[in-house]
Design a protein around this motif. Structure first.
Motif, PDB file in Angstrom:
ATOM      1  N   LYS A   1       0.822  -1.209   0.000  1.00  0.00           N
ATOM      2  CA  LYS A   1       0.000   0.000   0.000  1.00  0.00           C
ATOM      3  C   LYS A   1       0.858   1.262   0.000  1.00  0.00           C
ATOM      4  O   LYS A   1       0.344   2.363  -0.166  1.00  0.00           O
TER       5      LYS A   1
ATOM      6  N   PRO B   1      -9.668  12.649  -5.706  1.00  0.00           N
ATOM      7  CA  PRO B   1      -8.365  12.436  -5.053  1.00  0.00           C
ATOM      8  C   PRO B   1      -8.382  11.154  -4.238  1.00  0.00           C
ATOM      9  O   PRO B   1      -9.374  10.825  -3.576  1.00  0.00           O
ATOM     10  N   SER B   2      -7.281  10.428  -4.317  1.00  0.00           N
ATOM     11  CA  SER B   2      -7.203   9.154  -3.599  1.00  0.00           C
ATOM     12  C   SER B   2      -6.627   9.374  -2.203  1.00  0.00           C
ATOM     13  O   SER B   2      -5.491   9.849  -2.070  1.00  0.00           O
ATOM     14  N   PRO B   3      -7.365   9.013  -1.156  1.00  0.00           N
ATOM     15  CA  PRO B   3      -6.813   9.144   0.204  1.00  0.00           C
ATOM     16  C   PRO B   3      -5.534   8.350   0.381  1.00  0.00           C
ATOM     17  O   PRO B   3      -4.603   8.788   1.061  1.00  0.00           O
ATOM     18  N   ALA B   4      -5.462   7.180  -0.266  1.00  0.00           N
ATOM     19  CA  ALA B   4      -4.286   6.319  -0.095  1.00  0.00           C
ATOM     20  C   ALA B   4      -3.045   6.937  -0.734  1.00  0.00           C
ATOM     21  O   ALA B   4      -1.922   6.667  -0.301  1.00  0.00           O
ATOM     22  N   ILE B   5      -3.238   7.742  -1.769  1.00  0.00           N
ATOM     23  CA  ILE B   5      -2.100   8.459  -2.364  1.00  0.00           C
ATOM     24  C   ILE B   5      -1.793   9.706  -1.532  1.00  0.00           C
ATOM     25  O   ILE B   5      -0.640   9.992  -1.207  1.00  0.00           O
TER      26      ILE B   5
ATOM     27  N   VAL C   1      -2.064  10.455   1.554  1.00  0.00           N
ATOM     28  CA  VAL C   1      -1.355  10.297   2.843  1.00  0.00           C
ATOM     29  C   VAL C   1       0.164  10.196   2.664  1.00  0.00           C
ATOM     30  O   VAL C   1       0.906  10.375   3.632  1.00  0.00           O
TER      31      VAL C   1
END
Lengths: 85, 202
Positions: B53, B108-112, B114
């Motif tokens: 991840k 927007p991707s939260p995983a990106i 962060v």
């Protein structure tokens, strides 16, 4: 409905980068968080974005996700009942 | 008077090679970074469920730190982490920018998102190795042995840390380079600017 469940499993594996998980390993009733797939809070936010982007479902309260993301079965039922695309 | 400190061990990841103390641990010439680091992770039998991840910078820093800390197998919990690079989190910043450029397709991707800070990689290392220690991430134009030396010496001599994991982890597009070393009161390489520079250029 089984097509949607399969689609959700594929999306979850790909978008949440579950490298070591296969579609066959995710049962329809398996818990997605906690002891199940072990997803975390960032994954929950990703799933909220996925609902919006792919199915046109906007969750106004992120806490709603706790129930909706309980399992593939629950997710699929919710999406089938609420999708706008 | 300050005690003499030593470089206990060092690791590199660059040019399709993962090495520890100058010895190859993994090598695969024909791969792009994402495939290379994935295969290196599996080959080195690393165990951390969140690895896949991570963004590229964190994968690079995490694996370089992991081979080093596993080798040293230190019981020391107070290992400070002082890292540096040139490109900050630019690779991930670009990915985030791409996801928000189109107003009609604004997801927007939260995983990106962060990972749009370079020091997040320190958090990943700290979680895996259960470190609750001092940490800093500096941005330099190029590898700065003098600054890292002074900072590590200061942390140890003022007893802010028992050991210091130092180094350089830079990722920009397909260019990547990690060089980490552990400063300790034990070892056989003297901790000074010349030795740090020598090991960096190996």
């Amino acid at each position: 409905m089984s097509k949607l469940k399969q689609e959700l499993k594929e999306k979850i594996i790909e978008q949440l980068n579950l490298e070591d998980v296969s579609i066959e390993e995710i049962g329809d009733d398996d818990a997605l968080f906690g002891d199940g797939l072990g997803l975390d809070s960032i994954d929950a936010l990703e799933l909220i974005v996925m609902l919006d982007k792919d199915y046109g479902i906007k969750l106004s309260d992120p806490k709603e996700g706790r129930k909706i993301f309980e399992s593939i079965e629950v997710m699929a039922n919710y999406i089938a009942a609420n999708r706008t695309k | 008077m300050s005690k003499q400190n030593y470089i206990r061990a060092f690791s590199h990841i660059k040019n399709h090679v993962v090495s520890l103390n100058g010895e190859y641990l993994y090598h695969d010439e024909a791969l792009d970074f994402s495939e290379f680091i994935k295969r290196a992770y599996k080959s080195l039998d690393t165990s951390y469920s969140k690895f896949f991840k991570m963004d590229n910078l964190s994968k690079l820093a995490f694996l370089a730190a992991d081979v080093l800390l596993e080798e040293v197998n230190s019981q020391e919990e107070n290992i400070a982490i002082v890292l540096s690079n040139r490109a900050s989190s630019l690779d991930t910043d670009r990915r985030h920018q791409n996801s928000i450029e189109d107003e009609a397709n604004y997801y927007p991707s939260p995983a990106i998102f962060v990972y749009t800070l370079p020091n997040i990689c320190i958090g990943e290392i700290s979680i895996k190795h259960k470190l609750l220690s001092e940490n800093s991430f500096f941005i330099f134009d190029h590898f700065n042995a003098a600054y890292l030396f002074d900072y590590a010496e200061s942390l140890i001599n003022t007893k802010k840390a028992g050991k210091v994991l130092c180094g350089w982890v830079d990722f920009d597009e397909e260019n990547y380079e990690a060089f980490l070393y552990l400063v300790s009161d034990k070892g056989n390489r003297i901790h000074n600017k010349e030795e740090i520079t020598r090991l960096y250029t190996l």
